[in-house]
Write a protein that holds these residues in place. Structure first.
Motif, PDB file in Angstrom:
ATOM      1  N   ARG A  24       0.557  -0.812   8.029  1.00  0.00           N
ATOM      2  CA  ARG A  24       0.839  -1.512   6.766  1.00  0.00           C
ATOM      3  C   ARG A  24       1.786  -0.661   5.922  1.00  0.00           C
ATOM      4  O   ARG A  24       1.598   0.546   5.788  1.00  0.00           O
ATOM      5  N   GLU A  58       3.463  -0.537   2.067  1.00  0.00           N
ATOM      6  CA  GLU A  58       3.446  -1.033   0.690  1.00  0.00           C
ATOM      7  C   GLU A  58       4.720  -0.547  -0.008  1.00  0.00           C
ATOM      8  O   GLU A  58       4.987   0.651  -0.051  1.00  0.00           O
ATOM      9  N   TYR A  83       8.130   3.791  -0.687  1.00  0.00           N
ATOM     10  CA  TYR A  83       7.065   3.072   0.001  1.00  0.00           C
ATOM     11  C   TYR A  83       5.975   4.050   0.417  1.00  0.00           C
ATOM     12  O   TYR A  83       6.186   5.258   0.491  1.00  0.00           O
ATOM     13  N   LYS A  91       7.261  -0.053  -3.276  1.00  0.00           N
ATOM     14  CA  LYS A  91       7.172   0.169  -4.721  1.00  0.00           C
ATOM     15  C   LYS A  91       8.165  -0.693  -5.497  1.00  0.00           C
ATOM     16  O   LYS A  91       7.847  -1.186  -6.574  1.00  0.00           O
ATOM     17  N   LYS A 134       6.215  -7.418  -1.220  1.00  0.00           N
ATOM     18  CA  LYS A 134       5.187  -6.520  -1.742  1.00  0.00           C
ATOM     19  C   LYS A 134       4.663  -5.606  -0.645  1.00  0.00           C
ATOM     20  O   LYS A 134       4.522  -4.395  -0.827  1.00  0.00           O
ATOM     21  N   SER A 135       4.360  -6.178   0.523  1.00  0.00           N
ATOM     22  CA  SER A 135       3.842  -5.388   1.637  1.00  0.00           C
ATOM     23  C   SER A 135       4.133  -6.102   2.946  1.00  0.00           C
ATOM     24  O   SER A 135       4.398  -7.311   2.970  1.00  0.00           O
ATOM     25  N   TRP A 180       2.772   4.150   3.579  1.00  0.00           N
ATOM     26  CA  TRP A 180       2.404   3.464   4.810  1.00  0.00           C
ATOM     27  C   TRP A 180       1.060   3.972   5.336  1.00  0.00           C
ATOM     28  O   TRP A 180       0.657   5.102   5.056  1.00  0.00           O
TER      29      TRP A 180
END
Length: 304
Positions: free
Chosen positions: A93, A95, A79, A97, A103-104, A81
């Motif tokens: 946030r 995100e 991920y 992988k 997804k997020s 951030w």
């Protein structure tokens, strides 16, 4: 409570968290990392109130990006951030992988307020309700840094035990022996609080030490009054050396977890750390990995 609403509470580091969700696409999993921390509680008495919902997109148009946390090429993290700010508002946030469903995820909160809004963006092929740990990793760990600081607390990479009614914390660089030291004390009858990450909170006359929900294993809530901090060194001989003033502060400071990038928050972090260290005895300890060091440290109390 509305029909279909999920709502439950947890007590973490003497703070009351309430988790609420009305979105049928999210199932809040209270059997995960926070299971042992769940309590019967009143929403009105919450220190923090979390709400959860699914969104199609995350819009941060008005926010300013203040930090980007991305793994290096050889990192195992799956991920990235990001931290954003808008006045007193903060957004974190994450995100993913390779998460199978998400997804997020976004957390939005305002400093000094109780509301924490969590938004999920699901993958396009996800057509079922998502089972979600309310403090899912890494978002929960990042949030705890901010929320605990609001309540005069910090997180620290350390292990800790309680022995004879006093909390003792062991810290140092990765691989130095924090888990080993906790295990040695456990073998000698002490209660191991945690061997990786602790919350420290300032109160008028004391510093309290807490374990907290971990992303990869479950543990019952434990706490103690912190009396000593030991900075670990691997050594062929056991020794204990007291540290005072600036030396104690500078040596312990680097082990607190710090992800703040706004000057006022950095200052508050440093101020809390300074006050914690001023209230607690600090030592350097060199040790061999056997229980002789436990006996040596217990004998300290005879001469203090």
């Amino acid at each position: 409570m509305m029909v279909g609403e999920q709502c439950f509470s947890a007590q973490i580091a003497d703070l009351h968290f309430t988790f609420q969700c009305q979105d049928s696409r999210i199932f809040l999993d209270r059997q995960g990392s926070i299971q042992a921390y769940c309590i019967d509680g009143d929403v009105e008495n919450s220190d923090y109130l979390f709400s959860y919902a699914v969104r199609s997109v995350i819009d941060l148009f008005d926010y300013q990006l203040t930090f980007r946390g991305e793994p290096i090429s050889n990192d195992f993290l799956n991920y990235s951030w990001y931290v954003y700010t808008l006045g007193e508002k903060v957004a974190i946030r994450v995100e993913f992988k390779d998460h199978s469903e998400i997804k997020s995820v976004l957390a939005e909160f305002e400093k000094g307020k109780t509301q924490v809004k969590i938004s999920l963006v699901l993958k396009t092929d996800c057509h079922k309700a998502v089972r979600l740990d309310p403090l899912m990793h890494p978002l929960g760990s990042l949030l705890m840094l901010y929320l605990v600081q609001e309540k005069q607390g910090l997180l620290i990479h350390a292990s800790a035990i309680e022995d004879g009614g006093q909390g003792i914390l062991f810290t140092g660089v990765s691989g130095i022996g924090k888990s080993t030291m906790a295990r040695l004390w456990g073998e000698c009858g002490a209660c191991v609080l945690n061997d990786d990450r602790l919350v420290l909170r300032l109160f008028d006359r004391e510093v309290r030490l807490y374990n907290n929900p971990m992303p990869y294993y479950k543990q019952a809530p434990k706490q103690s009054i912190l009396k000593k901090i030991f900075l670990l060194k691997q050594s062929p001989l056991n020794y204990i050396q007291p540290l005072k003033g600036v030396q104690a502060y500078s040596r312990v400071l680097g082990n607190f977890i710090q992800q703040f990038y706004e000057p006022a928050m950095v200052k508050k972090h440093l101020d809390i750390a300074e006050e914690i260290i001023a209230k607690v005895a600090v030592y350097e300890v060199g040790f061999k990995p056997d229980t002789d060091i436990v006996r040596m440290m217990r004998e300290m109390d005879r001469y203090e």
